[in-house]
Design a protein around this motif. Structure first.
Motif, PDB file in Angstrom:
ATOM      1  N   GLY A   1       0.824  -1.204   0.000  1.00  0.00           N
ATOM      2  CA  GLY A   1       0.000   0.000   0.000  1.00  0.00           C
ATOM      3  C   GLY A   1       0.860   1.257   0.000  1.00  0.00           C
ATOM      4  N   GLU A   2       1.984   1.212   0.711  1.00  0.00           N
ATOM      5  CA  GLU A   2       2.885   2.358   0.751  1.00  0.00           C
ATOM      6  C   GLU A   2       3.552   2.589  -0.601  1.00  0.00           C
ATOM      7  N   LEU A   3       3.846   1.513  -1.327  1.00  0.00           N
ATOM      8  CA  LEU A   3       4.378   1.662  -2.680  1.00  0.00           C
ATOM      9  C   LEU A   3       3.370   2.371  -3.577  1.00  0.00           C
ATOM     10  N   ASP A   4       2.114   1.967  -3.443  1.00  0.00           N
ATOM     11  CA  ASP A   4       1.057   2.587  -4.254  1.00  0.00           C
ATOM     12  C   ASP A   4       0.938   4.074  -3.963  1.00  0.00           C
ATOM     13  N   VAL A   5       0.905   4.413  -2.681  1.00  0.00           N
ATOM     14  CA  VAL A   5       0.712   5.826  -2.326  1.00  0.00           C
ATOM     15  C   VAL A   5       1.934   6.656  -2.707  1.00  0.00           C
ATOM     16  N   ALA A   6       3.129   6.078  -2.624  1.00  0.00           N
ATOM     17  CA  ALA A   6       4.333   6.800  -3.030  1.00  0.00           C
ATOM     18  C   ALA A   6       4.300   7.083  -4.524  1.00  0.00           C
ATOM     19  N   PHE A   7       3.948   6.063  -5.293  1.00  0.00           N
ATOM     20  CA  PHE A   7       3.841   6.216  -6.748  1.00  0.00           C
ATOM     21  C   PHE A   7       2.823   7.300  -7.100  1.00  0.00           C
ATOM     22  N   LEU A   8       1.619   7.189  -6.519  1.00  0.00           N
ATOM     23  CA  LEU A   8       0.535   8.091  -6.877  1.00  0.00           C
ATOM     24  C   LEU A   8       0.728   9.494  -6.317  1.00  0.00           C
ATOM     25  N   ALA A   9       1.382   9.611  -5.170  1.00  0.00           N
ATOM     26  CA  ALA A   9       1.648  10.932  -4.610  1.00  0.00           C
ATOM     27  C   ALA A   9       2.601  11.710  -5.518  1.00  0.00           C
ATOM     28  N   VAL A  10       3.660  11.043  -5.946  1.00  0.00           N
ATOM     29  CA  VAL A  10       4.609  11.685  -6.866  1.00  0.00           C
ATOM     30  C   VAL A  10       3.931  11.948  -8.211  1.00  0.00           C
TER      31      VAL A  10
ATOM     32  N   PHE B   1      13.352  -2.641   0.505  1.00  0.00           N
ATOM     33  CA  PHE B   1      12.097  -1.927   0.272  1.00  0.00           C
ATOM     34  C   PHE B   1      12.352  -0.559  -0.349  1.00  0.00           C
ATOM     35  N   TYR B   2      13.442   0.086   0.055  1.00  0.00           N
ATOM     36  CA  TYR B   2      13.711   1.436  -0.429  1.00  0.00           C
ATOM     37  C   TYR B   2      14.095   1.453  -1.904  1.00  0.00           C
ATOM     38  N   TYR B   3      14.666   0.364  -2.398  1.00  0.00           N
ATOM     39  CA  TYR B   3      14.941   0.278  -3.837  1.00  0.00           C
ATOM     40  C   TYR B   3      13.620   0.335  -4.609  1.00  0.00           C
ATOM     41  N   PHE B   4      12.675  -0.518  -4.228  1.00  0.00           N
ATOM     42  CA  PHE B   4      11.390  -0.548  -4.925  1.00  0.00           C
ATOM     43  C   PHE B   4      10.624   0.762  -4.734  1.00  0.00           C
ATOM     44  N   LEU B   5      10.750   1.366  -3.563  1.00  0.00           N
ATOM     45  CA  LEU B   5      10.073   2.627  -3.282  1.00  0.00           C
ATOM     46  C   LEU B   5      10.583   3.748  -4.191  1.00  0.00           C
ATOM     47  N   ILE B   6      11.904   3.883  -4.287  1.00  0.00           N
ATOM     48  CA  ILE B   6      12.501   4.945  -5.101  1.00  0.00           C
ATOM     49  C   ILE B   6      12.191   4.746  -6.579  1.00  0.00           C
ATOM     50  N   VAL B   7      12.288   3.481  -7.042  1.00  0.00           N
ATOM     51  CA  VAL B   7      11.990   3.190  -8.445  1.00  0.00           C
ATOM     52  C   VAL B   7      10.533   3.531  -8.764  1.00  0.00           C
ATOM     53  N   GLN B   8       9.614   3.175  -7.874  1.00  0.00           N
ATOM     54  CA  GLN B   8       8.209   3.478  -8.086  1.00  0.00           C
ATOM     55  C   GLN B   8       7.951   4.989  -8.101  1.00  0.00           C
ATOM     56  N   MET B   9       8.620   5.715  -7.242  1.00  0.00           N
ATOM     57  CA  MET B   9       8.424   7.166  -7.186  1.00  0.00           C
ATOM     58  C   MET B   9       8.903   7.843  -8.467  1.00  0.00           C
ATOM     59  N   ILE B  10      10.058   7.436  -8.970  1.00  0.00           N
ATOM     60  CA  ILE B  10      10.562   8.030 -10.214  1.00  0.00           C
ATOM     61  C   ILE B  10       9.674   7.629 -11.390  1.00  0.00           C
ATOM     62  N   ALA B  11       9.189   6.376 -11.370  1.00  0.00           N
ATOM     63  CA  ALA B  11       8.256   5.947 -12.414  1.00  0.00           C
ATOM     64  C   ALA B  11       6.990   6.799 -12.392  1.00  0.00           C
ATOM     65  N   GLY B  12       6.505   7.119 -11.184  1.00  0.00           N
ATOM     66  CA  GLY B  12       5.319   7.970 -11.054  1.00  0.00           C
ATOM     67  C   GLY B  12       5.543   9.351 -11.630  1.00  0.00           C
ATOM     68  N   LEU B  13       6.753   9.889 -11.451  1.00  0.00           N
ATOM     69  CA  LEU B  13       7.085  11.199 -11.998  1.00  0.00           C
ATOM     70  C   LEU B  13       7.035  11.186 -13.519  1.00  0.00           C
ATOM     71  N   PHE B  14       7.592  10.155 -14.134  1.00  0.00           N
ATOM     72  CA  PHE B  14       7.545  10.046 -15.594  1.00  0.00           C
ATOM     73  C   PHE B  14       6.121   9.780 -16.089  1.00  0.00           C
ATOM     74  N   GLN B  15       5.356   9.005 -15.327  1.00  0.00           N
ATOM     75  CA  GLN B  15       3.976   8.716 -15.711  1.00  0.00           C
ATOM     76  C   GLN B  15       3.131   9.991 -15.778  1.00  0.00           C
ATOM     77  N   SER B  16       3.470  10.992 -14.957  1.00  0.00           N
ATOM     78  CA  SER B  16       2.670  12.215 -14.894  1.00  0.00           C
ATOM     79  C   SER B  16       2.727  13.033 -16.184  1.00  0.00           C
ATOM     80  N   THR B  17       3.665  12.716 -17.054  1.00  0.00           N
ATOM     81  CA  THR B  17       3.777  13.465 -18.312  1.00  0.00           C
ATOM     82  C   THR B  17       2.692  13.073 -19.311  1.00  0.00           C
ATOM     83  N   GLY B  18       2.087  11.916 -19.123  1.00  0.00           N
ATOM     84  CA  GLY B  18       1.211  11.363 -20.153  1.00  0.00           C
ATOM     85  C   GLY B  18      -0.102  12.077 -20.370  1.00  0.00           C
TER      86      GLY B  18
END
Length: 521
Positions: free
Chosen positions: A112-121, A167-184
């Motif tokens: 759930g924290e991965l999801d919120v990190a991704f979507l927050a970013v 966990f922090y590897y997956f967290l950081i990767v998800q957050m950066i992915a969320g940032l790139f996703q926001s361009t769409g």
């Protein structure tokens, strides 16, 4: 043989290479309608690939944090029930005991924290993406976003082979992915807005917005099919697909008619032929002077932006909870007294998105016919409340009942979400108060969808904690969110109803006057 740049001199050299190549083969300029078709097709597959990569995480969840799975449904949709004891799960090289650190007692909360990190970013980045999108070449901006999304989605999957358990590897990767996703989203809506007028906009965008559900379905099927080879493949393959689609965007996407020298006179309802804000085709302008991009605060002040933005907050809270947790919910809910496998649950969840396609098209068509976006969105939101209740209460009775109720939920939940993020955003991005300024589309779209994405982040986060105690609590939260979403449009609904009553009265009055005139004669 001439150079590809020989088609009308200076203008053609600024066209995408793919467009120049098509014109070189055809030995003539592409028509306005051909450009529109290219825009629809390229942006459709571009954003479908965004959603395909976003959906894979929900499929992989059960592999990272496996629990009870006592039934299997394999391709091609043949049901077989398994009665293997719990110990046999350890023999599975696919799931095994899950993947640390997600296979512990707090695994669900970590997901759930991965999801919120991704979507927050994602939500945070959306505001900046809209601001940048109105000031940059959208084709380049979208290409960078898609390639970046593909890279970091693949890096998440690469953790499988690299045996990464941080966990922090997956967290950081998800957050950066969320940032790139926001361009769409701001980019594709702005491009569509540059090419299409208001006529049948709701229907056209309702059909076009099927990319969301098509992407979710494609992502679910690809991720589910590859799960048996290792969960890493379920992320790497969609990542490569979106990167490939990014290159297609770079080669073929015409951002606006001006960028490719397309003649707007060919299109009767072209965006800049007539401009009367929300009630007429979009992006009107009596002058070709340089347009100044609309500021963030100024965009918030456009009538209708704030109510629809906050409505989308709650609408996306519901929709994204399903996007991220539906496969997990299905695999952990007994249907006919037995549990479905992770692959089965992923496949089954696609019916929610199929319902979403129909709902989006219906909402767009109805809003066009009624010329009432708020009434349509609010009605679908209210209808989602009983749909959610029935799915939770009766979805476990049988597989057929689960599919039928899931389809209905998808139709009512996704319809207002689709309508607001497409036709409504484009209407407001070309509001009469902007006086034909086309430099507001991406900003307004980003404000509305960015605000909605905050809700999209909160929904999955709350679900991660509430579901540990009770899934009934999750559905209560979703029904409450749907109710609030509908209520937030009340003022706009009242205004639309009043406008329709006034219009019908004026039409009735004119008819009675014409009849009395005929009698006098």
């Amino acid at each position: 043989m001439g150079s590809l740049c020989e088609l009308p001199a200076e203008r053609s050299c600024s066209k995408p290479l793919g467009i120049r190549f098509l014109e070189y083969i055809k030995k003539a300029k592409l028509s306005y309608k051909t450009h529109q078709a290219i825009v629809l097709i390229v942006t459709f597959f571009a954003y479908a690939s965004y959603h395909a990569t976003r959906k894979t995480t929900s499929i992989v969840k059960s592999a990272l944090d496996p629990q009870s799975s006592d039934a299997g449904l394999k391709f091609p949709w043949r049901i077989t029930y398994l009665s293997a004891p719990a110990e046999s799960k350890r023999l599975s090289w696919v799931l095994g005991d899950g993947w640390a650190p997600f296979n512990g007692s707090d695994g669900t909360a970590l997901l759930g924290e991965l999801d919120v990190a991704f979507l927050a970013v994602y939500a945070f980045g959306m505001y900046f993406s809209g601001h940048l999108g109105d000031r940059m070449n959208l084709r380049i901006f979208l290409t960078v976003g898609m390639v970046g999304t593909g890279l970091f989605t693949s890096l998440f999957g690469a953790g499988y082979w690299a045996k990464i358990h941080s966990f922090y590897y997956f967290l950081i990767v998800q957050m950066i992915a969320g940032l790139f996703q926001s361009t769409g989203w701001p980019s594709v809506v702005a491009v569509i807005g540059n090419w299409f007028g208001k006529k049948k906009r709701g229907l056209i965008m309702g059909i076009w917005n099927a990319h969301t559900s098509v992407g979710n379905i494609t992502g679910s099927l690809i991720a589910s099919a590859l799960l048996s080879y290792g969960w890493g493949w379920s992320l790497v393959v969609p990542g490569l697909l979106i990167a490939f689609n990014g290159m297609v965007v770079f080669l073929f996407l015409p951002v606006s008619p001006e960028s490719v020298g397309a003649d707007r006179e060919e299109e009767v309802d072209s965006p800049r032929k007539n401009g009367e804000g929300v009630t007429e085709p979009l992006l009107s302008s009596d002058t070709e002077l340089k347009e100044k991009a609309v500021g963030f605060i100024e965009a918030w002040k456009i009538p209708g932006v704030a109510p629809f933005a906050f409505c989308l907050f709650f609408a996306k809270l519901v929709a994204y909870t399903f996007l991220y947790w539906l496969p997990y919910y299905i695999s952990h809910t007994a249907i006919e007294g037995k549990y479905l496998s992770d692959e089965t649950a992923g496949n089954l969840s696609t019916f929610f998105d199929v319902g979403g396609v129909l709902g989006g098209i219906l909402a767009g068509h109805i809003s066009d016919r009624l010329d009432a976006r708020a009434i349509t969105a609010a009605t679908f939101m209210y209808c989602a409340i009983p749909a959610l209740y029935f799915y939770r209460s009766y979805g476990h009775i049988s597989l057929a009942m689960n599919i039928a109720l899931m389809f209905i939920c998808g139709m009512f939940v996704n319809a207002p979400y689709a309508l607001i993020t497409t036709a409504v955003s484009t209407d407001l991005g070309t509001h009469g108060s902007l006086k034909g300024n086309s430099k507001a589309l991406a900003t307004v779209t980003a404000i509305i969808d960015g605000t909605g994405s905050v809700g999209a982040a909160i929904g999955p986060l709350l679900t991660g904690y509430i579901s540990a105690k009770s899934w009934s609590g999750v559905f209560t939260m979703l029904m409450a969110a749907a109710l609030v979403a509908g209520l937030l449009l009340t003022r706009l609904v009242v205004a639309e109803v009043a406008a329709r009553i006034s219009k019908s009265r004026s039409q009735g009055g004119s008819q009675s006057r014409s009849q009395s005139a005929e009698l006098d004669v």
